[in-house]
Write an enzyme that holds these catalytic residues in place. Sequence first.
Site: not given
Ligand code: NAP
Length: 312
Positions: A227, A275
Amino acid sequence: MKQPIAFVTNIEREEVDQWLELFSEVMPEEESVPFDQVTDLTAIEIAIVANPRPEDLLKLPNLKWIQSLWAGVEGILKEKSLDHIPLARMTDPNLAVTMAEAVLAWTLYLHRDMPKYAEQQQARIWKQQPFVRAEERSVGILGLGKLGLRSAETLLAAGFKVLGWSRSLKNIDGVETFAGDKGLNNILNQSDIVVNLLPHTPSTWNLLNEETFGQMKAGASLINFGRGATVEPNSLIAALDSGHLKHAVLDVFKKEPLPDDNALWVHPKVTILPHISAPTDPKTASQLVADNIKSYRSSGTIPTVVDRSLGY
Ligand code: NAP
């Protein structure tokens, strides 16, 4: 009798119609209705949302859960009056595959010096840059969730040295993992390419700033596919201008679309993407939504939901 499902969104009408058609294909037994055509707001228990106006959701007094079509849900989380309603985000395994492909593609772009060769071509410079093998290149992934884990596996398979950072420490074969502030410092100063796949939460806001860019290896590059909120843009520009960072590939921004007058558009060391790194695939996403709704109708089970105290 089943109550209709509200489709609450402010995406283009044409896109709304395409989604509605898919919903009727994958769940013919359900009736999905655009929010502005719902006749009885009190009858709605389930809302499928895509970039919704939170005030629309607040008009549904008997809402039991919200299913997002997108993976990022920070917009809904901002509306505190919706805190009591379980929120499921898009966790389509295909999304992780798509993101991992993008992470690999843009890692290779940086690894094989493509920005440098494009620049050399402009100046008709015939010059070979030093060749670096993939195993000599460290790629640090911030966020080891669904998208980060799959990206780590894909980079490992391509031969890169992979490091990863998350809130809770992970154990992933072949990946050096870190957690906490010290862990962030360690991963930043060991990575040649840093890939951000963190969600937008209060604790990830401006996490990449003057201080943390300063912790990155001299000559390292950044890929931001998580993000825009995680990157403080002026500090990024300063780190690129000073030569401390080599290049940034940015797919997400604090304000989207990126405004015309934003300095990042014309920065020679920045690649802008609109994006596109992991778009929701309507076919597989609508099937996932259908499965969740079917399970809810038969057992009352609400799918895995966002932890509001953590913001993701
Ligand atoms: P997810 O499964 O919820 O994983 C989030 C990861 O971030 C987890 O490993 C979490 O740690 C870690 N995290 C969160 N807060 C943290 C902090 N303060 N310090 C350290 N680590 C932290 O999410 P996801 O499905 O992988 O997606 C991630 C993000 O990608 C989404 O939230 C979205 O914003 C973005 N995204 C972008 C696109 C694009 O087209 N650009 C598309 C889809 C998604 P833990 O494992 O310890 O909980």
